[in-house]
Design a protein around this motif. Sequence first.
Motif, PDB file in Angstrom:
ATOM      1  N   ASP A 182      14.356  -5.541  -1.804  1.00 25.84           N
ATOM      2  CA  ASP A 182      12.971  -5.576  -1.317  1.00 25.84           C
ATOM      3  C   ASP A 182      12.597  -4.258  -0.651  1.00 25.84           C
ATOM      4  O   ASP A 182      11.486  -3.751  -0.836  1.00 25.84           O
ATOM      5  CB  ASP A 182      12.763  -6.730  -0.336  1.00 25.84           C
ATOM      6  CG  ASP A 182      12.778  -8.089  -1.019  1.00 25.84           C
ATOM      7  OD1 ASP A 182      12.634  -8.144  -2.261  1.00 25.84           O
ATOM      8  OD2 ASP A 182      12.932  -9.098  -0.308  1.00 25.84           O
ATOM      9  N   THR A 183      13.506  -3.690   0.109  1.00 21.45           N
ATOM     10  CA  THR A 183      13.244  -2.412   0.770  1.00 21.45           C
ATOM     11  C   THR A 183      13.030  -1.307  -0.261  1.00 21.45           C
ATOM     12  O   THR A 183      12.110  -0.493  -0.117  1.00 21.45           O
ATOM     13  CB  THR A 183      14.408  -2.041   1.715  1.00 21.45           C
ATOM     14  OG1 THR A 183      14.548  -3.086   2.684  1.00 21.45           O
ATOM     15  CG2 THR A 183      14.171  -0.721   2.401  1.00 21.45           C
ATOM     16  N   VAL A 184      13.845  -1.291  -1.298  1.00 13.92           N
ATOM     17  CA  VAL A 184      13.677  -0.290  -2.351  1.00 13.92           C
ATOM     18  C   VAL A 184      12.317  -0.459  -3.017  1.00 13.92           C
ATOM     19  O   VAL A 184      11.604   0.524  -3.259  1.00 13.92           O
ATOM     20  CB  VAL A 184      14.824  -0.370  -3.392  1.00 13.92           C
ATOM     21  CG1 VAL A 184      14.540   0.526  -4.596  1.00 13.92           C
ATOM     22  CG2 VAL A 184      16.146   0.004  -2.744  1.00 13.92           C
ATOM     23  N   GLY A 185      11.923  -1.688  -3.274  1.00 11.47           N
ATOM     24  CA  GLY A 185      10.596  -1.945  -3.848  1.00 11.47           C
ATOM     25  C   GLY A 185       9.488  -1.440  -2.944  1.00 11.47           C
ATOM     26  O   GLY A 185       8.496  -0.862  -3.413  1.00 11.47           O
ATOM     27  N   GLU A 186       9.632  -1.628  -1.650  1.00 11.28           N
ATOM     28  CA  GLU A 186       8.640  -1.147  -0.689  1.00 11.28           C
ATOM     29  C   GLU A 186       8.591   0.375  -0.659  1.00 11.28           C
ATOM     30  O   GLU A 186       7.510   0.968  -0.545  1.00 11.28           O
ATOM     31  CB  GLU A 186       8.947  -1.693   0.704  1.00 11.28           C
ATOM     32  CG  GLU A 186       8.724  -3.184   0.824  1.00 11.28           C
ATOM     33  CD  GLU A 186       9.281  -3.775   2.113  1.00 11.28           C
ATOM     34  OE1 GLU A 186       9.629  -2.996   3.031  1.00 11.28           O
ATOM     35  OE2 GLU A 186       9.360  -5.011   2.197  1.00 11.28           O
ATOM     36  N   ILE A 187       9.741   1.018  -0.757  1.00 12.47           N
ATOM     37  CA  ILE A 187       9.800   2.482  -0.776  1.00 12.47           C
ATOM     38  C   ILE A 187       9.064   3.014  -1.998  1.00 12.47           C
ATOM     39  O   ILE A 187       8.253   3.943  -1.902  1.00 12.47           O
ATOM     40  CB  ILE A 187      11.263   2.971  -0.752  1.00 12.47           C
ATOM     41  CG1 ILE A 187      11.906   2.670   0.605  1.00 12.47           C
ATOM     42  CG2 ILE A 187      11.347   4.464  -1.082  1.00 12.47           C
ATOM     43  CD1 ILE A 187      13.416   2.868   0.648  1.00 12.47           C
ATOM     44  N   ILE A 188       9.314   2.414  -3.154  1.00 14.85           N
ATOM     45  CA  ILE A 188       8.650   2.844  -4.392  1.00 14.85           C
ATOM     46  C   ILE A 188       7.149   2.617  -4.290  1.00 14.85           C
ATOM     47  O   ILE A 188       6.346   3.500  -4.613  1.00 14.85           O
ATOM     48  CB  ILE A 188       9.246   2.125  -5.618  1.00 14.85           C
ATOM     49  CG1 ILE A 188      10.704   2.543  -5.810  1.00 14.85           C
ATOM     50  CG2 ILE A 188       8.426   2.413  -6.876  1.00 14.85           C
ATOM     51  CD1 ILE A 188      11.472   1.688  -6.803  1.00 14.85           C
ATOM     52  N   ALA A 189       6.758   1.438  -3.819  1.00 16.38           N
ATOM     53  CA  ALA A 189       5.335   1.123  -3.688  1.00 16.38           C
ATOM     54  C   ALA A 189       4.632   2.081  -2.734  1.00 16.38           C
ATOM     55  O   ALA A 189       3.497   2.515  -2.999  1.00 16.38           O
ATOM     56  CB  ALA A 189       5.165  -0.324  -3.214  1.00 16.38           C
ATOM     57  N   ALA A 190       5.281   2.434  -1.638  1.00 13.91           N
ATOM     58  CA  ALA A 190       4.685   3.360  -0.671  1.00 13.91           C
ATOM     59  C   ALA A 190       4.452   4.730  -1.305  1.00 13.91           C
ATOM     60  O   ALA A 190       3.408   5.360  -1.077  1.00 13.91           O
ATOM     61  CB  ALA A 190       5.581   3.480   0.555  1.00 13.91           C
ATOM     62  N   GLU A 191       5.396   5.189  -2.105  1.00 11.88           N
ATOM     63  CA  GLU A 191       5.228   6.485  -2.775  1.00 11.88           C
ATOM     64  C   GLU A 191       4.084   6.440  -3.777  1.00 11.88           C
ATOM     65  O   GLU A 191       3.307   7.389  -3.889  1.00 11.88           O
ATOM     66  CB  GLU A 191       6.528   6.916  -3.457  1.00 11.88           C
ATOM     67  CG  GLU A 191       7.612   7.339  -2.499  1.00 11.88           C
ATOM     68  CD  GLU A 191       7.219   8.531  -1.652  1.00 11.88           C
ATOM     69  OE1 GLU A 191       6.670   9.518  -2.188  1.00 11.88           O
ATOM     70  OE2 GLU A 191       7.464   8.484  -0.437  1.00 11.88           O
ATOM     71  N   ILE A 192       3.958   5.342  -4.506  1.00  9.69           N
ATOM     72  CA  ILE A 192       2.857   5.207  -5.470  1.00  9.69           C
ATOM     73  C   ILE A 192       1.524   5.158  -4.740  1.00  9.69           C
ATOM     74  O   ILE A 192       0.567   5.835  -5.117  1.00  9.69           O
ATOM     75  CB  ILE A 192       3.060   3.976  -6.372  1.00  9.69           C
ATOM     76  CG1 ILE A 192       4.266   4.194  -7.282  1.00  9.69           C
ATOM     77  CG2 ILE A 192       1.798   3.685  -7.181  1.00  9.69           C
ATOM     78  CD1 ILE A 192       4.682   2.964  -8.057  1.00  9.69           C
ATOM     79  N   ARG A 193       1.441   4.365  -3.667  1.00 10.59           N
ATOM     80  CA  ARG A 193       0.199   4.301  -2.878  1.00 10.59           C
ATOM     81  C   ARG A 193      -0.186   5.675  -2.354  1.00 10.59           C
ATOM     82  O   ARG A 193      -1.351   6.067  -2.410  1.00 10.59           O
ATOM     83  CB  ARG A 193       0.356   3.338  -1.702  1.00 10.59           C
ATOM     84  CG  ARG A 193       0.142   1.889  -2.058  1.00 10.59           C
ATOM     85  CD  ARG A 193       0.003   1.015  -0.820  1.00 10.59           C
ATOM     86  NE  ARG A 193       1.127   1.131   0.107  1.00 10.59           N
ATOM     87  CZ  ARG A 193       2.245   0.429   0.016  1.00 10.59           C
ATOM     88  NH1 ARG A 193       2.392  -0.462  -0.951  1.00 10.59           N
ATOM     89  NH2 ARG A 193       3.224   0.588   0.886  1.00 10.59           N
ATOM     90  N   ARG A 194       0.805   6.408  -1.856  1.00 10.29           N
ATOM     91  CA  ARG A 194       0.555   7.745  -1.315  1.00 10.29           C
ATOM     92  C   ARG A 194      -0.041   8.660  -2.387  1.00 10.29           C
ATOM     93  O   ARG A 194      -0.921   9.458  -2.097  1.00 10.29           O
ATOM     94  CB  ARG A 194       1.866   8.314  -0.768  1.00 10.29           C
ATOM     95  CG  ARG A 194       1.712   9.538   0.071  1.00 10.29           C
ATOM     96  CD  ARG A 194       3.003   9.938   0.769  1.00 10.29           C
ATOM     97  NE  ARG A 194       3.348   8.973   1.820  1.00 10.29           N
ATOM     98  CZ  ARG A 194       4.488   8.273   1.853  1.00 10.29           C
ATOM     99  NH1 ARG A 194       5.394   8.427   0.921  1.00 10.29           N
ATOM    100  NH2 ARG A 194       4.719   7.424   2.824  1.00 10.29           N
ATOM    101  N   SER A 195       0.411   8.534  -3.616  1.00 11.08           N
ATOM    102  CA  SER A 195      -0.072   9.409  -4.683  1.00 11.08           C
ATOM    103  C   SER A 195      -1.501   9.051  -5.130  1.00 11.08           C
ATOM    104  O   SER A 195      -2.185   9.870  -5.694  1.00 11.08           O
ATOM    105  CB  SER A 195       0.854   9.359  -5.891  1.00 11.08           C
ATOM    106  OG  SER A 195       0.674   8.161  -6.623  1.00 11.08           O
ATOM    107  N   LEU A 196      -1.913   7.830  -4.852  1.00 18.56           N
ATOM    108  CA  LEU A 196      -3.241   7.388  -5.302  1.00 18.56           C
ATOM    109  C   LEU A 196      -4.323   7.578  -4.247  1.00 18.56           C
ATOM    110  O   LEU A 196      -5.471   7.209  -4.477  1.00 18.56           O
ATOM    111  CB  LEU A 196      -3.171   5.909  -5.718  1.00 18.56           C
ATOM    112  CG  LEU A 196      -2.283   5.626  -6.927  1.00 18.56           C
ATOM    113  CD1 LEU A 196      -2.203   4.147  -7.203  1.00 18.56           C
ATOM    114  CD2 LEU A 196      -2.778   6.389  -8.159  1.00 18.56           C
ATOM    115  N   ARG A 197      -3.984   8.167  -3.128  1.00 13.09           N
ATOM    116  CA  ARG A 197      -5.001   8.403  -2.096  1.00 13.09           C
ATOM    117  C   ARG A 197      -5.914   9.525  -2.466  1.00 13.09           C
ATOM    118  O   ARG A 197      -5.675  10.430  -3.115  1.00 13.09           O
ATOM    119  CB  ARG A 197      -4.335   8.720  -0.760  1.00 13.09           C
ATOM    120  CG  ARG A 197      -3.668   7.532  -0.183  1.00 13.09           C
ATOM    121  CD  ARG A 197      -3.170   7.873   1.190  1.00 13.09           C
ATOM    122  NE  ARG A 197      -2.394   6.717   1.679  1.00 13.09           N
ATOM    123  CZ  ARG A 197      -1.468   6.793   2.580  1.00 13.09           C
ATOM    124  NH1 ARG A 197      -1.184   7.934   3.147  1.00 13.09           N
ATOM    125  NH2 ARG A 197      -0.823   5.735   2.965  1.00 13.09           N
TER     126      ARG A 197
END
Length: 115
Positions: free
Chosen positions: A100-115
């Motif tokens: 779950d933590t790895v999934g959150e890390i990946i999701a955070a990076e994707i969100r950051r790129s879409l700002r």
Amino acid sequence: MTRARVRWNGAAVTRATRTSAARGLRLGTEHVLQVARDRVPIEEGTLERSGTATVDEASLTGAVAFDTPYAVRQHEDMGLRHDAGRTAKFLELPMTEEADTVGEIIAAEIRRSLR
């Protein structure tokens, strides 16, 4: 009435998302590697130092591995004795527990790129 014009550059968004997913996957595999290193049986530290985290950006797959002649035995043999906090299944357990933590890390990076 207010009008807005939206210009969608799908190719750029896809590239940014894929790049950030790979970056998140790299951070996630490094996270799992660190948790596993904290649990790996330790005598001289050779097994711990042999740990690596790799990412294939083309397929968006990651791997964490330990590479010594005895790594598999140390991982699989539940009968071996280890120092406190060190254990067999030193890689399998962190992979499961930290998913779950790895999934959150990946999701955070994707969100950051879409700002």
